[in-house]
Motif scaffolding. Sequence first.
Motif, PDB file in Angstrom:
ATOM      1  N   LEU A  94      20.119 -38.686 128.378  1.00 26.82           N
ATOM      2  CA  LEU A  94      20.130 -39.360 127.088  1.00 26.82           C
ATOM      3  C   LEU A  94      18.716 -39.667 126.616  1.00 26.82           C
ATOM      4  CD1 LEU A  94      21.747 -40.677 124.807  1.00 26.82           C
ATOM      5  CD2 LEU A  94      21.851 -42.755 126.203  1.00 26.82           C
ATOM      6  N   ILE A  95      17.862 -40.100 127.565  1.00 28.50           N
ATOM      7  CA  ILE A  95      16.467 -40.404 127.194  1.00 28.50           C
ATOM      8  C   ILE A  95      15.748 -39.146 126.720  1.00 28.50           C
ATOM      9  CG2 ILE A  95      14.243 -41.165 128.109  1.00 28.50           C
ATOM     10  CD1 ILE A  95      15.818 -43.091 129.946  1.00 28.50           C
ATOM     11  N   CYS A  96      15.968 -38.038 127.449  1.00 33.52           N
ATOM     12  CA  CYS A  96      15.321 -36.764 127.054  1.00 33.52           C
ATOM     13  C   CYS A  96      15.795 -36.304 125.677  1.00 33.52           C
ATOM     14  CB  CYS A  96      15.625 -35.689 128.111  1.00 33.52           C
ATOM     15  SG  CYS A  96      14.826 -35.980 129.694  1.00 33.52           S
ATOM     16  N   THR A  97      17.127 -36.488 125.456  1.00 33.50           N
ATOM     17  CA  THR A  97      17.670 -36.079 124.134  1.00 33.50           C
ATOM     18  C   THR A  97      17.041 -36.885 123.017  1.00 33.50           C
ATOM     19  OG1 THR A  97      19.750 -35.461 125.202  1.00 33.50           O
ATOM     20  CG2 THR A  97      19.773 -35.791 122.808  1.00 33.50           C
ATOM     21  N   ARG A 112      10.815 -36.173 118.613  1.00 35.30           N
ATOM     22  CA  ARG A 112       9.756 -35.181 118.396  1.00 35.30           C
ATOM     23  C   ARG A 112      10.136 -34.188 117.291  1.00 35.30           C
ATOM     24  NH1 ARG A 112       7.731 -33.534 124.514  1.00 35.30           N
ATOM     25  NH2 ARG A 112       6.789 -35.577 125.040  1.00 35.30           N
ATOM     26  N   ALA A 113      11.400 -33.774 117.265  1.00 39.61           N
ATOM     27  CA  ALA A 113      11.842 -32.822 116.225  1.00 39.61           C
ATOM     28  C   ALA A 113      11.731 -33.444 114.839  1.00 39.61           C
ATOM     29  CB  ALA A 113      13.286 -32.385 116.498  1.00 39.61           C
ATOM     30  N   SER A 114      12.166 -34.752 114.758  1.00 43.93           N
ATOM     31  CA  SER A 114      12.056 -35.414 113.448  1.00 43.93           C
ATOM     32  C   SER A 114      10.600 -35.558 113.029  1.00 43.93           C
ATOM     33  CB  SER A 114      12.739 -36.787 113.508  1.00 43.93           C
ATOM     34  OG  SER A 114      12.101 -37.606 114.476  1.00 43.93           O
ATOM     35  N   ARG A 115       9.730 -35.854 114.047  1.00 45.73           N
ATOM     36  CA  ARG A 115       8.306 -35.972 113.709  1.00 45.73           C
ATOM     37  C   ARG A 115       7.747 -34.618 113.260  1.00 45.73           C
ATOM     38  NH1 ARG A 115       4.708 -38.730 118.202  1.00 45.73           N
ATOM     39  NH2 ARG A 115       6.130 -40.431 117.622  1.00 45.73           N
ATOM     40  N   SER A 116       8.166 -33.532 113.963  1.00 48.85           N
ATOM     41  CA  SER A 116       7.685 -32.188 113.565  1.00 48.85           C
ATOM     42  C   SER A 116       8.163 -31.840 112.164  1.00 48.85           C
ATOM     43  CB  SER A 116       8.181 -31.142 114.568  1.00 48.85           C
ATOM     44  OG  SER A 116       7.681 -31.422 115.856  1.00 48.85           O
ATOM     45  N   ARG A 117       9.453 -32.188 111.881  1.00 51.09           N
ATOM     46  CA  ARG A 117       9.954 -31.911 110.538  1.00 51.09           C
ATOM     47  C   ARG A 117       9.198 -32.723 109.479  1.00 51.09           C
ATOM     48  NH1 ARG A 117      14.974 -31.850 113.286  1.00 51.09           N
ATOM     49  NH2 ARG A 117      15.330 -34.034 112.726  1.00 51.09           N
ATOM     50  N   ALA A 118       8.897 -33.963 109.846  1.00 55.81           N
ATOM     51  CA  ALA A 118       8.144 -34.788 108.894  1.00 55.81           C
ATOM     52  C   ALA A 118       6.753 -34.209 108.634  1.00 55.81           C
ATOM     53  CB  ALA A 118       8.040 -36.221 109.426  1.00 55.81           C
TER      54      ALA A 118
END
Length: 417
Positions: A36-39, A45-51
Amino acid sequence: MDSVSLFAIPVARFGSATLTVGHIAWVAGAAMLLLLICTVVVMVRASRSRALAAAEAAERARETEERMREVSRTQAELYGRLGTMAEIFGSRQAELTKALSERLDGMSNRLGTSITEQTKATHENLTKLQERLAVIDTAQNNIQTLAGQVVQLQQILANKQTRGAFGQARMEAIVADGLPSNAYEFQATLSNGSRPDCLIKMPNGAPPLVIDAKFPLEAWNAIKAAADGEGGTDARRVAEAAFRRDIEVHIKAISEKYLLNSETQELAFMFVPSESIFAEIHENFEALVQRAHRARVVIVSPSLLMLSIQVIQSVLKDARMREQAHLIQSEVSKLMVDVSRLDDRVRKLQGHFFSAQKDVDLIITSADKITKRGSRIEALELGPTASAKDDGPEERELEPSVPPLGSGQLRLRVVDE
């Protein structure tokens, strides 16, 4: 069975260590927690990359929009400059068209005058030519008696004329297209009896230029036949030797027969009727070109002959322009003489006018005196006092002060007696 005893059930044994259900449940929970922590980390990180990607895309879009605005502004400035340049070019073109029209009108007037004078001169020359033709007609009987000898001469020269027929036709067409009919002569006779194919008359009394068109096509045809496979290499070598020999003989004949001191130019043209033959001679027969140069014979192709004719045409045109300039100068000199004569006559007329004006003034004075005396007689004023009072000073002489020519003023000085 309670939950505590359920977690204490042994599942496996590894030496002295016992693996229970609780251990497995704890490991599974820890694994699920770690997953769960890794997810969550991956999602963050994905949201930050998208941002970041969205921010970069927005930045690129902003830069693109700025560049498009800059391009639009530059394009508008360019359109404005192009419009200004178009207006400038339009005005310049109108001025140039007007100037060209004025110059063309002036040239048309001058050409009209020159053509009129040339027509008059041509008419006079034709009259003289008709007189000479009348003299030539008287020799027609002698020409008829020589007809048989001319036929024999044609038979002797048949082979030579056959060789030059093709080149003669092309040469005559080029010369006739580029020069006026009085600037050349075909088959003219020189002082040594030779008859070149063409004589180009040069301006200013210079000797004419000789053009020969009797190119040896037989040897060239033999070379082409050998190149096509008829006879092989030996036949081509023999044909080239014959071609070289014929050209050398022809160059020597041109130099000896057509280069006459004070009668023809110091060099003559040997006309080659084909550009391909001309190129072949300069590529594979360089010695012939050098030999012709030493013999003062210039080998020319149709294009080179055309260029030479254009140069000669320009020289003839310049000579005619100089002749017209001399005529204009002579006419201006005559006009100045007429103007000087007119000035003398106008000055004489001015003197006569002043003399006539003086006589008219004296007549008017006498008429005034007669009128006054008649008035006194009519009024019976015959006394000496009244007569002396009314007469006044008698005008004896009117001396005109002659103004310069064109002043338009005449001053009279009254001299009392």
